[in-house]
Design an enzyme around this catalytic site. Structure first.
Site, PDB file in Angstrom:
ATOM      1  N   HIS A   9       0.870  -1.174   0.000  1.00 12.36           N
ATOM      2  CA  HIS A   9       0.000   0.000   0.000  1.00 12.36           C
ATOM      3  C   HIS A   9       0.915   1.235   0.000  1.00 12.36           C
ATOM      4  O   HIS A   9       1.860   1.311   0.799  1.00 12.36           O
ATOM      5  CB  HIS A   9      -0.852   0.047   1.264  1.00 12.36           C
ATOM      6  CG  HIS A   9      -2.020  -0.886   1.274  1.00 12.36           C
ATOM      7  ND1 HIS A   9      -1.901  -2.218   1.017  1.00 12.36           N
ATOM      8  CD2 HIS A   9      -3.341  -0.662   1.520  1.00 12.36           C
ATOM      9  CE1 HIS A   9      -3.113  -2.787   1.098  1.00 12.36           C
ATOM     10  NE2 HIS A   9      -3.994  -1.862   1.409  1.00 12.36           N
ATOM     11  N   GLU A  15      -2.096   6.085  -0.481  1.00 14.83           N
ATOM     12  CA  GLU A  15      -3.536   6.081  -0.172  1.00 14.83           C
ATOM     13  C   GLU A  15      -3.819   7.427   0.516  1.00 14.83           C
ATOM     14  O   GLU A  15      -4.534   8.260  -0.013  1.00 14.83           O
ATOM     15  CB  GLU A  15      -3.877   4.906   0.746  1.00 14.83           C
ATOM     16  CG  GLU A  15      -5.339   4.849   1.172  1.00 14.83           C
ATOM     17  CD  GLU A  15      -5.658   3.697   2.136  1.00 14.83           C
ATOM     18  OE1 GLU A  15      -4.710   3.097   2.698  1.00 14.83           O
ATOM     19  OE2 GLU A  15      -6.867   3.404   2.326  1.00 14.83           O
TER      20      GLU A  15
END
Ligand SMILES: Nc1ncnc2[nH]cnc12
Ligand SMILES: [Zn+2]
Length: 348
Positions: A205, A208
């Protein structure tokens, strides 16, 4: 497919539903519906902080990533036995089949469970058995990606990896999730280097809520093959050029971005711009039980809000299949099925 056939706007939702697709960014713990949380709490004698399904669902009003993670980790506390992990994953895979997902790469967060005293083999065996049974009974292909929690230390990630290695054949890669801000990718340089040596597939990730620098770090320091989310890349033109040039897949999650206030309105979501700029983006559900929908709901709501049409639908589905970690022959077969689904739709 050279030219995507013209398809009337009114038939778009049916096309989005029917087209074969892969889902590459979903957390299995984020597929725990409130009803299943309550059923597992009762089965396992776990006390919850909410006294009804409705009260729990009403608490799903998030202001940012951390406000969601607090509730998400509390929900996962009902998972104790191998059968619990199995039941959770079968429930997700049933929903994925209904959405014409032909292949799912599923994140799981072992530290959320091992920190509570649940064995690594309990987690992995339950999830793996669900993937295998769904493949046999429903024809969906599914693989597991072990995700490290970035708010914990690199040492904890390394211990987690070592504990999982006896079950190395049951997961295909590793990821990095949880609280992004303040936990840059560089914190996990050594554990990702070790995973690379072991031949595991690497994703993380990044971007974000965090800045473009975290995407650079995930690519250059962690050497990941895909970026999960990556929607902040638009703030850095040089990064955008690199993502296009190297065709780095971004696993974008529109309803997640809306519910976690990364975007104010789906109509303002940057996925259409990223796609038009030539980035290899696709649509995923992230934590479908918490964010208001499984993968097709993400497609349908984003298309309704932004006015994208059949050519974009084709490209997004194709990107999802191409960016998967399946082998090339398998991908070619899925892409042929995707082409067929568009041709049939144009003729009917
Ligand atoms: N959207 C998300 N971002 C970071 N970690 C997560 N874990 C589950 N969902 C997540
Ligand atoms: Zn995620």
């Amino acid at each position: 497919m050279n030219t995507v056939p013209r398809i009337e706007a009114s038939r778009l939702p049916a096309l989005l539903q029917a087209m074969p697709k892969a889902e590459l960014h979903m957390h299995i713990e984020g597929s725990l519906e409130p009803e299943l949380i309550f059923a597992l709490a009762q089965r396992n004698g776990v006390q919850l902080a909410y006294d009804s399904v409705e009260a729990l669902r009403a608490a799903y009003a998030f202001t940012d990533l951390q406000s969601f993670l607090d509730i998400y980790y509390a929900g996962a506390s009902v998972l104790l036995h191998e059968q619990d992990f199995y039941d959770m994953a079968r429930a997700y895979l049933d929903r994925a089949v209904a959405d014409n997902v032909v292949h799912a790469e599923i994140f799981f967060d072992p530290q959320t469970h091992t920190e509570r005293g649940v064995g690594m083999e309990t987690v992995i065996n339950g999830l793996y058995r669900a993937c295998r049974d769904a493949q046999i009974e429903q024809g969906i292909s599914a693989s597991l990606i072990l995700s490290f929690l970035r708010h914990l230390s690199e040492e904890s990630a390394m211990q987690t990896l070592e504990a999982a290695l006896p079950l190395r054949d049951r997961f295909i890669g590793v990821g990095l999730d949880s609280s992004e801000l303040g936990n840059p990718p560089e914190k996990f340089a050594r554990v990702f280097a070790r995973c690379k040596e072991l031949g595991l597939r690497l994703v993380a990730h990044a971007g974000e809520e965090g800045p473009p620098a975290y995407i650079w770090g995930a690519l250059d320091t962690l050497q990941v093959e895909r970026i999960d989310h990556g929607v902040q890349s638009e703030k850095d033109e040089r990064l955008m050029q690199r993502l296009v040039r190297e065709q780095v897949p971004l696993t974008v999650c529109p309803l997640s971005n809306l519910k976690l206030c990364v975007v104010k309105d789906l109509a303002e979501h940057n996925l259409p711009r990223l796609l038009a700029a030539g980035l290899k983006v696709m649509i995923n559900s992230d934590d479908p039980a918490y964010f208001g929908g499984y993968v097709n709901e993400n497609y349908t709501q984003l298309f309704a809000a932004t006015g994208m049409g059949a050519p974009e639908a084709y490209q997004l589905a194709r990107n999802s299949l191409e960016a998967s970690f399946a082998d090339d022959a398998q991908k070619a077969e899925w892409i042929a099925r995707l082409d067929q689904s568009f041709e049939q739709f144009a003729q009917s």
